[in-house]
Design an enzyme around this catalytic site. Structure first.
Site, PDB file in Angstrom:
ATOM      1  CG  ASN A   6      -2.211  -0.635   1.037  1.00  0.00           C
ATOM      2  OD1 ASN A   6      -2.750  -0.587  -0.058  1.00  0.00           O
ATOM      3  ND2 ASN A   6      -2.734  -1.257   2.073  1.00  0.00           N
ATOM      4  CG  HIS A  21      -5.893   2.307  -0.137  1.00  0.00           C
ATOM      5  ND1 HIS A  21      -5.442   1.959   1.125  1.00  0.00           N
ATOM      6  CD2 HIS A  21      -7.178   1.902  -0.186  1.00  0.00           C
ATOM      7  CE1 HIS A  21      -6.409   1.383   1.791  1.00  0.00           C
ATOM      8  NE2 HIS A  21      -7.480   1.342   1.020  1.00  0.00           N
ATOM      9  CG  ASP A  46      -8.642  -1.130  -2.729  1.00  0.00           C
ATOM     10  OD1 ASP A  46      -8.295  -1.528  -1.606  1.00  0.00           O
ATOM     11  OD2 ASP A  46      -9.376  -0.137  -2.928  1.00  0.00           O
ATOM     12  CD  GLU A  94      -3.592  -7.579   6.399  1.00  0.00           C
ATOM     13  OE1 GLU A  94      -4.674  -7.235   6.940  1.00  0.00           O
ATOM     14  OE2 GLU A  94      -2.541  -7.695   7.024  1.00  0.00           O
TER      15      GLU A  94
END
Ligand SMILES: Nc1nc2c(ncn2[C@@H]2O[C@H](COP(=O)(O)OP(=O)(O)OP(=O)(O)O)[C@@H](O)[C@H]2O)c(=O)[nH]1
Length: 329
Positions: free
Chosen positions: A219, A224, A228, A254
């Site tokens: 990330n 981000h 994703d 996660e």
């Protein structure tokens, strides 16, 4: 006793039908009192006049063409519809029957007539009733059409409602990012497995927790959105690599949970190890990832909490021992 001619003449005057005798040239010879009364003229004024003039203009054609013609031709005629001209300007519809009197050389015609006001009125009433029935029918059809369209609208609203309800139900149970079942759905599925394991069926099962290793740097370094995409891709891999009876849920950022019904710990461990390897060798973009797993099998007296706690401890051990591995707990 035979009636006297004077009596017969008087009865004729007041007969319940209008009567007129017409000569061979079409002139009136005698008009009875009943008819002169309807017409509103004294009888004297009605003799020696063209009989056709007793009727309205439209009726004169019928008088000549039908009544007079048929009597001259065949000697009589019945029920000819004509209209009288009254002294007050009104008209009176009458039904006329006529018969030839006397011989061919000096023919005379006796015309007898009955007012048909009532018939006309009945016909008018019938027509009005028919029109009212027609209007009622049209209104009923309009109401039926309206109801039909309301039914169609209602049906489509119902279908929409069903779709929405299903969507809401699905959304309540699934994770919006990956489409996998969410934590709430996992709890329900886990309770179901526990009740089967505790109950008559005594079906054993295994549960695993899976967590991406060092996901924070992914990330931090790539953003981000890339994180994703990795989560979505991992969800697809889980769905494709697990058996149809297995159940994968995303229960945290996660972190994923896996339920493996009717599965012994060795069998589950083999399947999860294969899954771990498949994740390790997958061509991740832009950065490779690995996962750590902790697995445990159902023990009598287990609850959701004890199972989760054991699987979590095994996962923690896997992390502590260097990650990218499976630990049995
Ligand atoms: N992109 C994305 N990141 C998420 C989401 N949920 C949690 N995360 C991130 O996942 C990361 C989890 O980091 P940590 O809990 O520190 O764990 P880790 O970096 O994976 O390290 P280990 O688990 O110890 O191997 C954090 O950076 C969270 O922001 C999400 O929905 N999308």
């Amino acid at each position: 006793m035979n009636p006297r001619p004077a009596d017969i003449a008087r009865w004729w005057q007041f007969a319940p039908s209008g009567q007129v005798v017409v000569d061979g040239k079409g002139y009136t010879v005698l008009v009875n009192h009943t008819l002169s009364d309807w017409l509103g003229f004294p009888s004297e004024q009605l003799v020696n006049r063209l009989a056709s003039e007793l009727f309205t203009c439209e009726s004169r054609m019928v008088y000549q063409g039908v009544l007079a013609y048929r009597v001259a031709d065949v000697g009589s005629v019945s029920e000819v519809h004509l209209s009288l001209n009254l002294s007050n300007g009104d008209t009176l519809p009458v039904l006329c029957s006529a018969r030839r009197l006397g011989d061919q050389k000096d023919p005379q015609i006796l015309i007898s007539m009955q007012p048909i006001v009532r018939k006309d009125q009945l016909e008018r009433e019938l027509l009005e009733a028919r029109q009212a029935a027609q209007t009622a029918l049209e209104e009923k059809e309009a109401v039926i059409t309206e109801l039909e369209s309301m039914r169609t609208t209602l049906k489509s609203h119902n279908e929409e409602l069903q779709r929405l309800t299903m969507r809401l139900g699905h959304e309540a149970k699934s994770d919006p990012l990956t489409g996998l079942p969410n934590r709430r759905h996992l709890d329900v599925a886990l309770k179901e497995l526990l009740s089967r394991a505790e109950g008559f069926l005594s079906e054993g099962f295994c549960m695993a927790l899976l967590d991406i290793d060092h996901f924070k740097p992914v990330n931090d370094e790539y953003g981000h959105a890339v994180g994703d995409q990795v989560l979505q891709q991992l969800a697809k891999l889980l769905s494709s690599k697990l058996r149809g009876q297995d159940f994968a849920a995303r229960i945290g950022g996660e972190e994923f949970a896996l339920l493996m019904p009717k599965t012994a710990i060795d069998e589950a461990s083999n399947a999860l190890e294969r899954l771990r390897q498949a994740i390790e060798v997958y061509h991740w973009q832009p950065v490779p990832i690995t996962v750590s797993l902790g697995v445990t099998s159902y023990l009598p007296e287990d609850t959701s909490e004890t199972l989760l706690a054991r699987a979590d401890r095994a996962l923690y051990t896997a992390k502590r021992e260097g990650r990218n591995r499976l630990v049995n707990g």
